[in-house]
Design a protein around this motif. Structure first.
Motif, PDB file in Angstrom:
ATOM      1  N   LEU A   1       0.835  -1.199   0.000  1.00  0.00           N
ATOM      2  CA  LEU A   1       0.000   0.000   0.000  1.00  0.00           C
ATOM      3  C   LEU A   1       0.873   1.254   0.000  1.00  0.00           C
ATOM      4  N   ILE A   2       1.910   1.264   0.815  1.00  0.00           N
ATOM      5  CA  ILE A   2       2.831   2.407   0.830  1.00  0.00           C
ATOM      6  C   ILE A   2       3.472   2.577  -0.540  1.00  0.00           C
ATOM      7  N   SER A   3       3.831   1.463  -1.166  1.00  0.00           N
ATOM      8  CA  SER A   3       4.428   1.516  -2.498  1.00  0.00           C
ATOM      9  C   SER A   3       3.486   2.150  -3.515  1.00  0.00           C
ATOM     10  N   THR A   4       2.221   1.781  -3.488  1.00  0.00           N
ATOM     11  CA  THR A   4       1.268   2.373  -4.427  1.00  0.00           C
ATOM     12  C   THR A   4       1.016   3.841  -4.093  1.00  0.00           C
ATOM     13  N   ALA A   5       1.040   4.186  -2.814  1.00  0.00           N
ATOM     14  CA  ALA A   5       0.851   5.584  -2.413  1.00  0.00           C
ATOM     15  C   ALA A   5       1.993   6.457  -2.911  1.00  0.00           C
ATOM     16  N   LEU A   6       3.186   5.852  -3.022  1.00  0.00           N
ATOM     17  CA  LEU A   6       4.346   6.581  -3.517  1.00  0.00           C
ATOM     18  C   LEU A   6       4.421   6.582  -5.045  1.00  0.00           C
ATOM     19  N   GLY A   7       3.497   5.880  -5.692  1.00  0.00           N
ATOM     20  CA  GLY A   7       3.491   5.813  -7.142  1.00  0.00           C
ATOM     21  C   GLY A   7       4.482   4.822  -7.716  1.00  0.00           C
ATOM     22  N   ILE A   8       5.030   3.950  -6.877  1.00  0.00           N
ATOM     23  CA  ILE A   8       6.016   2.968  -7.328  1.00  0.00           C
ATOM     24  C   ILE A   8       5.320   1.796  -8.030  1.00  0.00           C
ATOM     25  N   LYS A   9       4.226   1.349  -7.465  1.00  0.00           N
ATOM     26  CA  LYS A   9       3.434   0.271  -8.048  1.00  0.00           C
ATOM     27  C   LYS A   9       2.013   0.772  -8.323  1.00  0.00           C
ATOM     28  N   LYS A  10       1.344   0.098  -9.235  1.00  0.00           N
ATOM     29  CA  LYS A  10      -0.043   0.444  -9.541  1.00  0.00           C
ATOM     30  C   LYS A  10      -0.989  -0.238  -8.563  1.00  0.00           C
ATOM     31  N   ILE A  11      -2.104   0.403  -8.315  1.00  0.00           N
ATOM     32  CA  ILE A  11      -3.123  -0.175  -7.438  1.00  0.00           C
ATOM     33  C   ILE A  11      -3.734  -1.401  -8.111  1.00  0.00           C
ATOM     34  N   LYS A  12      -3.850  -2.487  -7.366  1.00  0.00           N
ATOM     35  CA  LYS A  12      -4.518  -3.681  -7.870  1.00  0.00           C
ATOM     36  C   LYS A  12      -6.007  -3.597  -7.526  1.00  0.00           C
ATOM     37  N   PRO A  13      -6.889  -3.676  -8.505  1.00  0.00           N
ATOM     38  CA  PRO A  13      -8.329  -3.577  -8.221  1.00  0.00           C
ATOM     39  C   PRO A  13      -8.796  -4.556  -7.144  1.00  0.00           C
ATOM     40  N   ARG A  14      -8.217  -5.764  -7.135  1.00  0.00           N
ATOM     41  CA  ARG A  14      -8.668  -6.767  -6.161  1.00  0.00           C
ATOM     42  C   ARG A  14      -8.276  -6.406  -4.732  1.00  0.00           C
ATOM     43  N   ASP A  15      -7.354  -5.447  -4.560  1.00  0.00           N
ATOM     44  CA  ASP A  15      -6.976  -5.032  -3.208  1.00  0.00           C
ATOM     45  C   ASP A  15      -8.022  -4.125  -2.564  1.00  0.00           C
ATOM     46  N   ARG A  16      -8.871  -3.511  -3.366  1.00  0.00           N
ATOM     47  CA  ARG A  16      -9.999  -2.721  -2.859  1.00  0.00           C
ATOM     48  C   ARG A  16      -9.546  -1.639  -1.867  1.00  0.00           C
ATOM     49  N   VAL A  17      -8.591  -0.853  -2.296  1.00  0.00           N
ATOM     50  CA  VAL A  17      -8.068   0.208  -1.429  1.00  0.00           C
ATOM     51  C   VAL A  17      -8.382   1.601  -1.970  1.00  0.00           C
ATOM     52  N   ASP A  18      -9.269   1.693  -2.956  1.00  0.00           N
ATOM     53  CA  ASP A  18      -9.583   2.995  -3.556  1.00  0.00           C
ATOM     54  C   ASP A  18     -10.054   4.007  -2.521  1.00  0.00           C
ATOM     55  N   ALA A  19     -10.816   3.542  -1.526  1.00  0.00           N
ATOM     56  CA  ALA A  19     -11.342   4.456  -0.508  1.00  0.00           C
ATOM     57  C   ALA A  19     -10.222   5.117   0.276  1.00  0.00           C
ATOM     58  N   ILE A  20      -9.100   4.420   0.441  1.00  0.00           N
ATOM     59  CA  ILE A  20      -7.956   5.009   1.150  1.00  0.00           C
ATOM     60  C   ILE A  20      -7.395   6.181   0.358  1.00  0.00           C
ATOM     61  N   PHE A  21      -7.272   6.003  -0.943  1.00  0.00           N
ATOM     62  CA  PHE A  21      -6.661   7.029  -1.783  1.00  0.00           C
ATOM     63  C   PHE A  21      -7.545   8.269  -1.932  1.00  0.00           C
ATOM     64  N   SER A  22      -8.834   8.113  -1.746  1.00  0.00           N
ATOM     65  CA  SER A  22      -9.738   9.264  -1.841  1.00  0.00           C
ATOM     66  C   SER A  22     -10.075   9.858  -0.480  1.00  0.00           C
ATOM     67  N   ALA A  23      -9.504   9.293   0.589  1.00  0.00           N
ATOM     68  CA  ALA A  23      -9.806   9.762   1.947  1.00  0.00           C
ATOM     69  C   ALA A  23      -9.110  11.092   2.230  1.00  0.00           C
ATOM     70  N   SER A  24      -9.768  11.932   3.009  1.00  0.00           N
ATOM     71  CA  SER A  24      -9.193  13.233   3.365  1.00  0.00           C
ATOM     72  C   SER A  24      -7.929  13.083   4.199  1.00  0.00           C
ATOM     73  N   ASP A  25      -7.804  11.984   4.926  1.00  0.00           N
ATOM     74  CA  ASP A  25      -6.637  11.744   5.780  1.00  0.00           C
ATOM     75  C   ASP A  25      -5.664  10.748   5.149  1.00  0.00           C
ATOM     76  N   PHE A  26      -5.705  10.623   3.831  1.00  0.00           N
ATOM     77  CA  PHE A  26      -4.865   9.668   3.097  1.00  0.00           C
ATOM     78  C   PHE A  26      -3.383   9.804   3.454  1.00  0.00           C
ATOM     79  N   GLU A  27      -2.831  10.998   3.297  1.00  0.00           N
ATOM     80  CA  GLU A  27      -1.400  11.196   3.543  1.00  0.00           C
ATOM     81  C   GLU A  27      -1.043  10.934   5.000  1.00  0.00           C
ATOM     82  N   GLU A  28      -1.914  11.339   5.893  1.00  0.00           N
ATOM     83  CA  GLU A  28      -1.678  11.117   7.324  1.00  0.00           C
ATOM     84  C   GLU A  28      -1.643   9.622   7.650  1.00  0.00           C
ATOM     85  N   LEU A  29      -2.553   8.860   7.042  1.00  0.00           N
ATOM     86  CA  LEU A  29      -2.613   7.417   7.285  1.00  0.00           C
ATOM     87  C   LEU A  29      -1.377   6.709   6.732  1.00  0.00           C
ATOM     88  N   ILE A  30      -0.960   7.082   5.522  1.00  0.00           N
ATOM     89  CA  ILE A  30       0.215   6.451   4.921  1.00  0.00           C
ATOM     90  C   ILE A  30       1.464   6.781   5.729  1.00  0.00           C
TER      91      ILE A  30
END
Length: 274
Positions: free
Chosen positions: A70-99
């Protein structure tokens, strides 16, 4: 006051809530330990992150392979896998704080008072306690205060697959990460295998679960880990506590109360489509 240890959440928030309610978890006096992989595959990874973070000192997780990814995808190193179902994290207002919070979690926890070690996948068969703690600190120092982008971008490899104290640089850090977050089976010479994910009784004869190899540390201190859902209902050696019981695979979430070793289980409340 009680100490609870829980297996891989992987977004199974509702099941965790039901377990916490069942044991009447009180963050003012109880402590919750999590073996990592808070996220991915289940529907409520965002809720899992927010809950554990909100508990502050009442909760402690270690990093699992899905957390690092997840940290890797947040840094743009890897692409988000649809089956991981983490889209809500990336659109969250506290996204950067959580990562940022997740990146500052450890790879290894040693509770000296209660006498246990906790890691996501396990402890290298070639490490004693001091080596394991020192190796965890090496990676944590880079993740938390160093060039974490370079580290995470270069961690995706299966080699080196055998420990040597002479390992240096990225090879050394990658081996450490793989042990703490990906290890299951080893060869008799202690080389790591990453291909086999089945239960021990289904594995090829040349492979041995890491915790069955001859490391005195495995007998000296209890080790709590997750990562290996295929171990569900397998008999573990003394001092070895495998808590991943595959909730996101439509099995159950497991919680261990450390003081009396009582097990609490919650079946998956929905049919996870993974």
């Amino acid at each position: 006051m009680a100490t609870y240890l829980v297996g891989d959440l992987q977004g199974c928030f509702d099941e965790l809530q039901l377990l916490l309610e069942r044991v009447r978890f009180n963050p003012a006096q109880d402590k919750l330990y999590l073996v990592g992989d808070l996220v991915a595959r289940g529907d409520k990874s965002l809720d899992c992150l927010r809950l554990v973070k909100s508990l502050g000192d009442a909760a402690q997780t270690v990093l699992g392979n899905h957390d690092l990814h997840l940290i890797s995808t947040a840094l743009g190193i890897k692409k988000i896998k649809p089956r991981d179902r983490v889209d809500a994290i990336f659109s969250a207002s506290d996204f950067e704080e959580l990562i940022d919070w997740l990146r500052h979690q450890p790879l290894l926890v040693h509770n000296e008072k209660l006498g246990f070690l906790m890691a996501h996948a396990g402890i290298s068969p070639d490490w004693d306690l001091e080596t394991a703690k020192a190796c965890a600190k090496e990676v944590e120092k880079v993740l938390q205060n160093g060039d974490f982008y370079a580290l995470i971008s270069q961690m995706y490899d299966n080699f080196p697959d055998r420990w040597s104290p002479d390992l240096q640089g990225m090879d050394r850090l990658r081996y450490i990460i793989n042990v703490f977050t990906r290890m299951r089976f080893c060869y008799q010479d202690h080389r790591l295998d990453f291909a086999c994910k089945v239960s021990p009784k289904e594995a090829p004869p040349e492979l041995t679960p890491w915790f069955e190899l001859n490391n005195p540390l495995y007998r000296q201190i209890p080790i709590v880990f997750g990562h290996w859902a295929s171990l569900v209902d397998e008999k573990m050696p003394p001092n070895i506590y495998a808590l991943d019981t595959g909730c996101v695979w439509n099995n159950r979430l497991t919680m261990l109360r450390w003081e009396d070793k009582q097990i609490f289980s919650q079946s998956a409340v929905k049919n996870y489509e993974i």
